[in-house]
Write a protein that holds these residues in place. Structure first.
Motif, PDB file in Angstrom:
ATOM      1  N   LYS A   1      68.179 165.361  88.633  1.00  0.00           N
ATOM      2  CA  LYS A   1      68.497 166.741  88.284  1.00  0.00           C
ATOM      3  C   LYS A   1      67.262 167.526  87.854  1.00  0.00           C
ATOM      4  O   LYS A   1      67.335 168.731  87.621  1.00  0.00           O
ATOM      5  CB  LYS A   1      69.556 166.768  87.174  1.00  0.00           C
ATOM      6  CG  LYS A   1      70.898 166.192  87.633  1.00  0.00           C
ATOM      7  CD  LYS A   1      71.924 166.202  86.530  1.00  0.00           C
ATOM      8  CE  LYS A   1      73.241 165.619  87.025  1.00  0.00           C
ATOM      9  NZ  LYS A   1      74.273 165.603  85.960  1.00  0.00           N
ATOM     10  N   SER A   2      66.136 166.839  87.736  1.00  0.00           N
ATOM     11  CA  SER A   2      64.873 167.489  87.388  1.00  0.00           C
ATOM     12  C   SER A   2      64.091 167.785  88.664  1.00  0.00           C
ATOM     13  O   SER A   2      64.517 167.455  89.774  1.00  0.00           O
ATOM     14  CB  SER A   2      64.043 166.585  86.468  1.00  0.00           C
ATOM     15  OG  SER A   2      63.489 165.498  87.211  1.00  0.00           O
ATOM     16  N   TRP A   3      62.924 168.398  88.510  1.00  0.00           N
ATOM     17  CA  TRP A   3      62.076 168.678  89.677  1.00  0.00           C
ATOM     18  C   TRP A   3      61.670 167.401  90.399  1.00  0.00           C
ATOM     19  O   TRP A   3      61.405 167.427  91.612  1.00  0.00           O
ATOM     20  CB  TRP A   3      60.833 169.462  89.252  1.00  0.00           C
ATOM     21  CG  TRP A   3      59.918 168.728  88.306  1.00  0.00           C
ATOM     22  CD1 TRP A   3      59.927 168.783  86.944  1.00  0.00           C
ATOM     23  CD2 TRP A   3      58.860 167.830  88.657  1.00  0.00           C
ATOM     24  NE1 TRP A   3      58.944 167.967  86.415  1.00  0.00           N
ATOM     25  CE2 TRP A   3      58.267 167.376  87.445  1.00  0.00           C
ATOM     26  CE3 TRP A   3      58.337 167.367  89.866  1.00  0.00           C
ATOM     27  CZ2 TRP A   3      57.206 166.488  87.408  1.00  0.00           C
ATOM     28  CZ3 TRP A   3      57.272 166.471  89.833  1.00  0.00           C
ATOM     29  CH2 TRP A   3      56.724 166.050  88.614  1.00  0.00           C
ATOM     30  N   LYS A   4      61.690 166.265  89.681  1.00  0.00           N
ATOM     31  CA  LYS A   4      61.281 165.010  90.296  1.00  0.00           C
ATOM     32  C   LYS A   4      62.250 164.544  91.377  1.00  0.00           C
ATOM     33  O   LYS A   4      61.868 163.788  92.274  1.00  0.00           O
ATOM     34  CB  LYS A   4      61.142 163.932  89.219  1.00  0.00           C
ATOM     35  CG  LYS A   4      60.047 164.241  88.211  1.00  0.00           C
ATOM     36  CD  LYS A   4      59.920 163.161  87.151  1.00  0.00           C
ATOM     37  CE  LYS A   4      58.801 163.513  86.165  1.00  0.00           C
ATOM     38  NZ  LYS A   4      58.580 162.487  85.145  1.00  0.00           N
ATOM     39  N   GLY A   5      63.504 165.010  91.284  1.00  0.00           N
ATOM     40  CA  GLY A   5      64.503 164.628  92.272  1.00  0.00           C
ATOM     41  C   GLY A   5      64.550 165.528  93.490  1.00  0.00           C
ATOM     42  O   GLY A   5      65.386 165.326  94.378  1.00  0.00           O
ATOM     43  N   VAL A   6      63.652 166.504  93.553  1.00  0.00           N
ATOM     44  CA  VAL A   6      63.603 167.442  94.683  1.00  0.00           C
ATOM     45  C   VAL A   6      62.347 167.144  95.505  1.00  0.00           C
ATOM     46  O   VAL A   6      61.227 167.327  95.025  1.00  0.00           O
ATOM     47  CB  VAL A   6      63.578 168.906  94.186  1.00  0.00           C
ATOM     48  CG1 VAL A   6      63.547 169.865  95.371  1.00  0.00           C
ATOM     49  CG2 VAL A   6      64.778 169.186  93.284  1.00  0.00           C
ATOM     50  N   ASP A   7      62.529 166.683  96.734  1.00  0.00           N
ATOM     51  CA  ASP A   7      61.388 166.265  97.557  1.00  0.00           C
ATOM     52  C   ASP A   7      60.329 167.353  97.703  1.00  0.00           C
ATOM     53  O   ASP A   7      59.126 167.069  97.688  1.00  0.00           O
ATOM     54  CB  ASP A   7      61.861 165.842  98.951  1.00  0.00           C
ATOM     55  CG  ASP A   7      62.404 164.414  98.968  1.00  0.00           C
ATOM     56  OD1 ASP A   7      62.591 163.847  97.869  1.00  0.00           O
ATOM     57  OD2 ASP A   7      62.645 163.885 100.063  1.00  0.00           O
TER      58      ASP A   7
ATOM     59  N   GLU B   1      66.809 159.154  98.079  1.00  0.00           N
ATOM     60  CA  GLU B   1      66.326 159.862  96.893  1.00  0.00           C
ATOM     61  C   GLU B   1      65.862 158.935  95.778  1.00  0.00           C
ATOM     62  O   GLU B   1      65.138 159.340  94.885  1.00  0.00           O
ATOM     63  CB  GLU B   1      67.409 160.800  96.364  1.00  0.00           C
ATOM     64  CG  GLU B   1      68.697 160.090  95.978  1.00  0.00           C
ATOM     65  CD  GLU B   1      69.822 161.046  95.650  1.00  0.00           C
ATOM     66  OE1 GLU B   1      70.903 160.561  95.290  1.00  0.00           O
ATOM     67  OE2 GLU B   1      69.618 162.270  95.739  1.00  0.00           O
ATOM     68  N   LYS B   2      66.256 157.641  95.855  1.00  0.00           N
ATOM     69  CA  LYS B   2      65.905 156.701  94.795  1.00  0.00           C
ATOM     70  C   LYS B   2      64.974 155.575  95.236  1.00  0.00           C
ATOM     71  O   LYS B   2      64.332 154.949  94.395  1.00  0.00           O
ATOM     72  CB  LYS B   2      67.173 156.071  94.200  1.00  0.00           C
ATOM     73  CG  LYS B   2      68.074 157.023  93.445  1.00  0.00           C
ATOM     74  CD  LYS B   2      69.240 156.259  92.835  1.00  0.00           C
ATOM     75  CE  LYS B   2      70.148 157.179  92.031  1.00  0.00           C
ATOM     76  NZ  LYS B   2      71.266 156.425  91.418  1.00  0.00           N
ATOM     77  N   THR B   3      64.908 155.316  96.529  1.00  0.00           N
ATOM     78  CA  THR B   3      64.217 154.114  97.011  1.00  0.00           C
ATOM     79  C   THR B   3      63.475 154.400  98.316  1.00  0.00           C
ATOM     80  O   THR B   3      63.946 155.177  99.146  1.00  0.00           O
ATOM     81  CB  THR B   3      65.239 152.981  97.236  1.00  0.00           C
ATOM     82  OG1 THR B   3      65.933 152.715  96.013  1.00  0.00           O
ATOM     83  CG2 THR B   3      64.561 151.705  97.721  1.00  0.00           C
ATOM     84  N   ALA B   4      62.334 153.772  98.477  1.00  0.00           N
ATOM     85  CA  ALA B   4      61.610 153.828  99.749  1.00  0.00           C
ATOM     86  C   ALA B   4      60.957 152.470  99.988  1.00  0.00           C
ATOM     87  O   ALA B   4      60.553 151.781  99.040  1.00  0.00           O
ATOM     88  CB  ALA B   4      60.556 154.927  99.728  1.00  0.00           C
ATOM     89  N   SER B   5      60.865 152.101 101.257  1.00  0.00           N
ATOM     90  CA  SER B   5      60.256 150.815 101.595  1.00  0.00           C
ATOM     91  C   SER B   5      59.652 150.899 102.986  1.00  0.00           C
ATOM     92  O   SER B   5      60.126 151.652 103.847  1.00  0.00           O
ATOM     93  CB  SER B   5      61.309 149.697 101.539  1.00  0.00           C
ATOM     94  OG  SER B   5      60.707 148.433 101.764  1.00  0.00           O
ATOM     95  N   GLY B   6      58.577 150.134 103.194  1.00  0.00           N
ATOM     96  CA  GLY B   6      57.937 150.166 104.502  1.00  0.00           C
ATOM     97  C   GLY B   6      56.823 149.148 104.634  1.00  0.00           C
ATOM     98  O   GLY B   6      56.745 148.172 103.870  1.00  0.00           O
ATOM     99  N   TYR B   7      55.961 149.413 105.593  1.00  0.00           N
ATOM    100  CA  TYR B   7      54.895 148.475 105.944  1.00  0.00           C
ATOM    101  C   TYR B   7      53.637 149.260 106.299  1.00  0.00           C
ATOM    102  O   TYR B   7      53.686 150.243 107.048  1.00  0.00           O
ATOM    103  CB  TYR B   7      55.349 147.618 107.123  1.00  0.00           C
ATOM    104  CG  TYR B   7      54.291 146.719 107.707  1.00  0.00           C
ATOM    105  CD1 TYR B   7      53.862 145.573 107.045  1.00  0.00           C
ATOM    106  CD2 TYR B   7      53.723 147.006 108.958  1.00  0.00           C
ATOM    107  CE1 TYR B   7      52.899 144.743 107.602  1.00  0.00           C
ATOM    108  CE2 TYR B   7      52.762 146.182 109.522  1.00  0.00           C
ATOM    109  CZ  TYR B   7      52.352 145.050 108.830  1.00  0.00           C
ATOM    110  OH  TYR B   7      51.400 144.231 109.374  1.00  0.00           O
ATOM    111  N   LEU B   8      52.527 148.839 105.731  1.00  0.00           N
ATOM    112  CA  LEU B   8      51.238 149.483 105.970  1.00  0.00           C
ATOM    113  C   LEU B   8      50.217 148.447 106.432  1.00  0.00           C
ATOM    114  O   LEU B   8      50.207 147.314 105.938  1.00  0.00           O
ATOM    115  CB  LEU B   8      50.716 150.135 104.686  1.00  0.00           C
ATOM    116  CG  LEU B   8      51.338 151.471 104.274  1.00  0.00           C
ATOM    117  CD1 LEU B   8      51.167 151.689 102.784  1.00  0.00           C
ATOM    118  CD2 LEU B   8      50.709 152.616 105.057  1.00  0.00           C
ATOM    119  N   GLU B   9      49.380 148.851 107.366  1.00  0.00           N
ATOM    120  CA  GLU B   9      48.238 148.025 107.725  1.00  0.00           C
ATOM    121  C   GLU B   9      46.959 148.777 107.368  1.00  0.00           C
ATOM    122  O   GLU B   9      46.824 149.973 107.675  1.00  0.00           O
ATOM    123  CB  GLU B   9      48.249 147.684 109.212  1.00  0.00           C
ATOM    124  CG  GLU B   9      49.352 146.701 109.582  1.00  0.00           C
ATOM    125  CD  GLU B   9      49.343 146.322 111.055  1.00  0.00           C
ATOM    126  OE1 GLU B   9      48.475 146.859 111.792  1.00  0.00           O
ATOM    127  OE2 GLU B   9      50.204 145.520 111.470  1.00  0.00           O
TER     128      GLU B   9
END
Length: 316
Positions: free
Chosen positions: A168-174, A209-217
């Protein structure tokens, strides 16, 4: 003694900047925040002026300059989306900047503030405190000393639980925070770049909005990463304290221990900046580009490089 202003004095990170200004023997002249919960200032600079409206802050700064008391630095701890305009304000007035991460939200913004820096000849400094952590420096040296062509396998896991207020704060707005990967992860991506070199591949396996996951090289690493503010994703051995948290970085199956050593990293950052050895715009480019891609990328659904915790999210 240098004269400082602080924008964002009521924020979570502001006390570290207040301490750094004081510990380096300098003076906070004025602070500004739209919120007035800034009692922490009394522990450091009880005589500093304070405003809740930017226009009043701006007028005060101008009046000081007119009286021959121009500020030396403006420290910026405002919400992420306001970093670029606040940086530009400082530069236009010939005042050097010390800005929290993320410096800005996009490469477009980065190029824009670079143009301002060149035009107005004031300097932008950023807080990239993990580059100063002894364990990170030691790991970088280990990687550089490894045989040429050695590629390290890395797992990065960071969960820091947040309540309902967060979204509900600015942090939750992409558009304002850059999303969870930017807001809680940009300094980790900078750390990975600092240790392992250029990014050569970036794919995203999950993003909400709560989680992200991936792969980087990177030039020297393959990294499976998982970031979340959702307590439902915490493993059993999470730390139970003020916040439920879990942070783990493994390199070739070996845990990187860097749970301590954070206390004075902002003060060290200020010391380097005051000695004209701070991190500027270009040091931020790779991490900002990384999170921008993560924010906008098409989800890769058939990857063989998913993080172990991702299965828990998908099966929930």
């Amino acid at each position: 003694m240098k004269k400082f202003a602080l924008i964002g004095a009521a924020g979570y990170i502001a006390p570290r900047h207040l301490k750094a200004i004081k510990d380096t023997g300098n003076d906070l002249v004025v602070a500004m925040d739209v919120n007035d919960s800034v009692g922490i200032m009394d522990s450091h600079f009880p005589d500093a002026e304070f405003f809740t409206e930017f226009e009043a802050f701006e007028a005060f700064v101008q009046d000081k300059a007119m009286n021959g008391e121009k500020l030396d630095y403006i420290s910026i701890c405002s919400p992420n989306y306001l970093h670029a305009p606040h940086i530009k304000y400082a530069l236009k007035n010939g005042i050097d900047v010390i800005c929290e991460k993320p410096l800005v939200l996009s490469i477009k913004d980065l190029d824009s503030i670079s143009a301002y820096e060149n035009k107005y000849k004031a300097k932008i400094n950023s807080i990239l405190q993990l580059r100063l952590h002894p364990s990170i420096i030691a790991l970088q040296e280990k990687v550089q000393a490894a045989p040429k062509g050695k590629i390290f396998d890395v797992d990065l896991t960071y969960l820091t639980s947040r309540g309902k207020w967060y979204l509900k704060s600015w942090k939750g707005v992409d558009e304002k925070s850059g999303g969870v990967a930017t807001n809680i992860g940009v300094h980790f991506y900078d750390m990975l770049h600092f240790i392992f070199g250029k990014v050569t591949h970036n794919e995203v396996h999950y993003r909400d909005e709560k989680t992200a996951s991936g792969y980087l090289e990177y030039e020297r690493a393959r990294v499976k990463w998982f970031l979340s503010i959702d307590s439902n994703n915490l493993p059993e051995n999470a730390v139970h304290g003020e916040k439920l948290t879990y942070r783990s970085i493994t390199i070739e199956g070996e845990e990187l221990e860097f749970s301590g050593g954070f206390t004075d990293l902002h003060t060290q950052s200020y010391q380097r900046i005051l000695a004209d050895e701070g991190y500027g715009i270009e040091e931020n480019r790779t991490a900002i580009k990384t999170v921008e891609v993560i924010r906008d990328a098409v989800i890769a659904s058939n990857s063989n490089n998913t993080h172990p915790l991702l299965q828990k999210v998908k099966s929930a």
